[in-house]
Design a protein around this motif. Sequence first.
Motif, short mmCIF file in Angstrom:
data_model
loop_
_atom_site.label_atom_id
_atom_site.label_comp_id
_atom_site.label_asym_id
_atom_site.label_seq_id
_atom_site.Cartn_x
_atom_site.Cartn_y
_atom_site.Cartn_z
N ILE A 161 -28.11 -4.56 -27.10
CA ILE A 161 -28.39 -3.65 -28.21
C ILE A 161 -27.13 -3.42 -29.05
O ILE A 161 -27.17 -3.49 -30.27
CB ILE A 161 -28.91 -2.29 -27.68
N ALA A 162 -26.01 -3.13 -28.37
CA ALA A 162 -24.83 -2.70 -29.11
C ALA A 162 -23.94 -3.88 -29.50
O ALA A 162 -23.19 -3.78 -30.46
CB ALA A 162 -24.03 -1.70 -28.28
N MET A 163 -23.99 -4.98 -28.73
CA MET A 163 -23.01 -6.04 -28.98
C MET A 163 -23.64 -7.40 -29.18
O MET A 163 -22.94 -8.39 -29.33
CB MET A 163 -22.02 -6.07 -27.83
N SER A 164 -24.98 -7.46 -29.12
CA SER A 164 -25.67 -8.72 -29.34
C SER A 164 -25.26 -9.81 -28.35
O SER A 164 -25.10 -10.96 -28.71
CB SER A 164 -25.45 -9.20 -30.78
N MET A 169 -32.23 -8.72 -22.11
CA MET A 169 -32.77 -7.82 -23.13
C MET A 169 -32.78 -8.49 -24.50
O MET A 169 -33.74 -8.35 -25.27
CB MET A 169 -31.89 -6.56 -23.16
N TRP A 170 -31.71 -9.23 -24.80
CA TRP A 170 -31.58 -9.90 -26.10
C TRP A 170 -32.67 -10.95 -26.26
O TRP A 170 -33.32 -11.03 -27.30
CB TRP A 170 -30.19 -10.54 -26.16
N ASP A 173 -35.90 -9.36 -27.02
CA ASP A 173 -36.02 -8.94 -28.42
C ASP A 173 -36.36 -10.13 -29.31
O ASP A 173 -37.18 -10.02 -30.22
CB ASP A 173 -34.70 -8.31 -28.90
N GLN A 174 -35.69 -11.26 -29.07
CA GLN A 174 -35.95 -12.45 -29.87
C GLN A 174 -37.39 -12.91 -29.72
O GLN A 174 -38.06 -13.22 -30.70
CB GLN A 174 -35.02 -13.59 -29.45
#
Lengths: 215, 328
Positions: A161-164, A169-170, A173-174
């Motif tokens: 969330i904060a640092m990509s 989790m990333w 999201d994708q």
Amino acid sequence: MNVIADNLDSYLGGIAVTLWLSALSFVLAVAIGGMVAAFRVSPLRLLRTLGAVYVEVFFSLPLLVWALLFFFGLPKVGLIYPPFTSAVIVLGTFTGALVGEALRSGINTVPPGQGEAARAVGLRFWQVLGLVVLPQALRTMIGPLGSILLALVRNSAVAAIAMSVDDLMWRSDQLATSTAQPVGVLTGTFVAYLILTVPGTWLVNTLARRYRFTR
Amino acid sequence: MKKRTAKLFSRLLVVIALATAAAACGSDTDSTSAGTDGTNGTGATAAGGATTSSASGSGSSEASAGSEAGGEAPAVEPGTSVAAIKDKGTITIGVKYDVPLFGLKNPTTGDIEGFDIEIGRLITEAIFGDDTKVEFVEAVSKNREPFIQDGKVDLVISTYTINDTRKEVVDFAGPYYVAGQDILVKADDDSIKGVEDLNGKKVCSVTGSTSLTNVQEKAPQADVSVVFDKYSLCVEALNDGRVQAVTTDNIILLGFVADSDGELKLVGNPFTTEPYGIGLKKGDTELRDFVNDVLDQSYADGTWKEAFDETVGVSGEEAPTPPPVDRY
């Protein structure tokens, strides 16, 4: 739940990054935590205060705030770390405070007589800690340290969330975007985190039971 | 040592006690405000935060006045899903809070402002005859579909591009505006003149938007791994030199150029067309037709242009001809 089956390799890649990130952060956290605990039981008042301040600061700071502050704040003073490195430092420093407190409470379970006896035979502070107190304390710390490690695995999602950082989790999201089915995708993510943490919980409990002191 | 721990613990207790007290106060005020809301209608679900709505008295008399005046505006047919929203007393609309010109929560006043908000008010006006009977809630890109599907919002108006993947799970009214994807770079960067120049560069956009997929198609060597959940963080990453470009719809980027004191510029070479639609529950044809009627009406009577000039227009952008509504 075809979304999950169709994108299994994306999930697996994310799990690998999450594990690697958690492992490196935990190593850093144990190093920092060891130092913090040593500071907090040290005979020097200055060191005790430093340790206490470190713990108080990180106990009162939400992880997300720390992550955003570190990642977007430091470049303003000319320090830019790549996202993954930043994530390891952020998670490691944050978890270090938790580890420090777990270690300190473990040290406190060792009866003071042990330390006094060790000093009486002429051991120095670091010898007292390393040879007498810590080996006894470690047994009682397995449970708390294990929970902290598992919490770290879950907290690592903040890195996305904060640092990509492209962790579990990333990827989730994708996938949510490319499939427009966020709920299905998140269900997969939920299961993936369960797979990461549930066996860990079981292992920690078993180990803690096996090495428990019966005083 | 024990004494110190005890002291620490008691301090902790005090903090917890204070926090609980504060939380209790907070929920107290919440429930009283919900109480006053409740007097002028049905279960005012005080969904926490973001209630820029109404509540200011006399709703029911207003409603009848609205239907009298509705000579031109589309009327609310009884028994339809639109009437159900009307009976509920307020309409809930998901909007962006961080997109200048379209949907932005003003940090000082707490008001939510922008073109999307004005479009929402036009629809609210058409349903209730009163454009304050609306509750705006924040819908970031990735939670728009679930919000619609779960009925957490009645409509989503949030720079929401109509595309086929999304049409499988939600329906769209509109489009009410057509944007194009463009690239934001530092003012002194002349190496990027179009999307092809993004090959080998790092590009940022937000989670849940289609912008990066578009870049991937046109510049396969671009590094599109940097995503945040807010455009403002992408702009920050651009300022810090973590990425060389930020990409999304031109009209969103325009707002950041305006705020950057000349530090940032728009490449000015749009490479997609992004028809902005109004997202609503799949299969709710009654609501979709109604919203489309409202849009057509606003094109005809000039309220659409008025809304544009008051919001996006302040950046110097001329109001274009409104896009024809697509009643697919």
